[in-house]
Write an enzyme that holds these catalytic residues in place. Structure first.
Site, PDB file in Angstrom:
ATOM      1  N   ARG A  32       0.822  -1.220   0.000  1.00 56.62           N
ATOM      2  CA  ARG A  32       0.000   0.000   0.000  1.00 56.62           C
ATOM      3  C   ARG A  32       0.850   1.263   0.000  1.00 56.62           C
ATOM      4  NH1 ARG A  32      -4.328  -1.875   4.609  1.00 56.62           N
ATOM      5  NH2 ARG A  32      -5.361  -3.519   3.424  1.00 56.62           N
ATOM      6  N   ARG A  45      -6.431  11.250  -6.047  1.00 62.98           N
ATOM      7  CA  ARG A  45      -7.685  10.533  -5.785  1.00 62.98           C
ATOM      8  C   ARG A  45      -8.873  11.483  -5.918  1.00 62.98           C
ATOM      9  NH1 ARG A  45      -9.702   6.511  -2.102  1.00 62.98           N
ATOM     10  NH2 ARG A  45     -11.966   6.572  -2.291  1.00 62.98           N
ATOM     11  N   ASP A  82      -6.801  -2.937  -7.457  1.00 62.75           N
ATOM     12  CA  ASP A  82      -7.454  -3.553  -6.307  1.00 62.75           C
ATOM     13  C   ASP A  82      -7.739  -5.014  -6.633  1.00 62.75           C
ATOM     14  OD1 ASP A  82      -8.845  -2.722  -3.593  1.00 62.75           O
ATOM     15  OD2 ASP A  82     -10.183  -4.153  -4.584  1.00 62.75           O
ATOM     16  N   TYR A 158     -15.048 -11.933  -0.216  1.00 63.61           N
ATOM     17  CA  TYR A 158     -15.809 -10.732  -0.564  1.00 63.61           C
ATOM     18  C   TYR A 158     -16.946 -11.063  -1.518  1.00 63.61           C
ATOM     19  CZ  TYR A 158     -12.029  -8.120   1.622  1.00 63.61           C
ATOM     20  OH  TYR A 158     -11.113  -7.628   2.522  1.00 63.61           O
TER      21      TYR A 158
END
Length: 350
Positions: A32, A45, A82, A158
């Site tokens: 990260r 972002r 991601d 997920y």
């Protein structure tokens, strides 16, 4: 296979480690490392809009990948993306809500798991592959370029729950109650992961990392079935298309199960989380394969002497073998930049 032209004969310390060669000064990067602790990332972002918009904007994804390299001179850049782009390419609706994390619909059940078999649509990830090409073209020659994907069990947690949960109970319950259905989902994810990683290599990455963030919550028999076996199939499948592909695995929380993992999965390095015993990791893991890790990310918040002691302990444990310095998981958004700089200076001996 045809791969993009790269710089001739570059010296990339991380690739040297992945070839089993100890480095006098261990190469270093951070999971990260492109993220909210950097003001330049926050500005990019905001320019992109949502998190997924940033992942699917090749120029901006390349920009945030470069940012920590410019600021800190890390030895590796890791593709900004991601793990949940794979479910999206399998046909699930994926979104990210600020402050709430990912949301996926529809939730995987025994009735609809068949929708995902053979459904991986590589074209949905064209923007990711374009980002890989842009990053490859813009990286300094000495910096290793890492691609990645989520390991099948972690991604499945997920997909089944539709969101992150504290103990990932929905996926674990499905695996216990209906292992045949869960196996079908894992098989679909293995196939998708192979295709995804191979394309990353074709577009220019030097190595890839397989993230199994939740694999360590499983008991031994389930760990073998849902973590070790799929990882081996992915490694074998990628290398069938990309001979000699360099692969790092990060089965977080695996503990002593790492021995079985590295004995059965032929990776080039294994990532260590911060909870593992350093002596065990040195004697039982680094003796088998290169290791990567494993500073507690919270030490970057603590700073000062606690940070220095933590860095020194990791360096002392792994200095005599092939080793990449990293955190034991991702850097936290509130980590002070000054503490990252202090860590790097200590690792590099300045």
């Amino acid at each position: 296979m045809t791969r993009p032209e790269t710089h001739p004969n570059p010296t990339r310390p991380i690739l040297e480690v992945l070839a089993g060669k100890r480095q006098a000064v261990p190469p270093v990067w951070m999971m990260r490392q492109a993220g909210r602790y950097l003001p330049e990332y926050r500005a990019t972002r905001e320019q992109a809009g949502s998190f997924l918009d940033l992942c699917y904007n090749p120029k901006l994804a390349a920009e945030v990948t470069f940012q920590p390299i410019r600021r800190f001179g890390f030895d590796a850049a890791i593709l900004f993306s991601d793990i949940l782009v794979v479910p999206h390419a399998l046909g699930q609706t994926v979104s990210f809500t600020a402050g709430e994390g990912p949301r996926l619909e529809p939730v995987v059940t025994a009735d609809n798991v068949g929708l995902y078999a053979g459904a991986f649509d590589k074209e949905k990830l064209a923007a990711v592959f374009e980002a890989v090409r842009l990053i490859r073209a813009g990286l300094p020659p000495e910096v290793t370029f890492l691609g990645f994907c989520g390991a099948p069990f972690t991604v499945a947690t997920y997909m089944v729950a539709g969101e992150g949960t504290p103990d990932q109970a929905p996926a674990r319950l499905l695996a216990y109650r209906d292992p045949a259905t869960f196996q079908r989902l894992i098989a679909a994810l293995v196939d998708a992961s192979i295709t995804y990683l191979v394309e990353q290599f074709r577009c220019g990455v030097d190595a890839v990392q397989l993230f199994d963030t939740w694999g360590g919550i499983l008991p031994p028999a389930e760990f073998d079935r849902w973590v070790i076996d799929p990882a081996k199939r992915i490694v074998d499948g990628v290398r069938a298309e990309v001979p000699g592909a360099k692969i790092i695995a990060f089965p977080r929380g695996a503990g002593t199960q790492l021995e079985r993992f590295v004995d059965r999965v032929p990776v080039d390095a294994v990532g260590l989380d911060w909870t593992i015993d350093l002596k065990f990791a040195r004697e039982r893991i680094q003796s088998r394969v290169a290791v990567q890790g494993n500073l507690d990310p919270l030490l970057l918040l603590a700073g000062g002497e606690a940070l220095d002691r933590g860095v020194d302990a990791v360096l002392e444990a792994f200095r005599d073998g092939p080793f990449i310095f990293n955190l034991g998981h991702g850097i936290t958004p509130d980590a002070p930049i000054a503490n990252v700089e202090r860590m790097l200076a200590r690792v590099r001996g300045h």
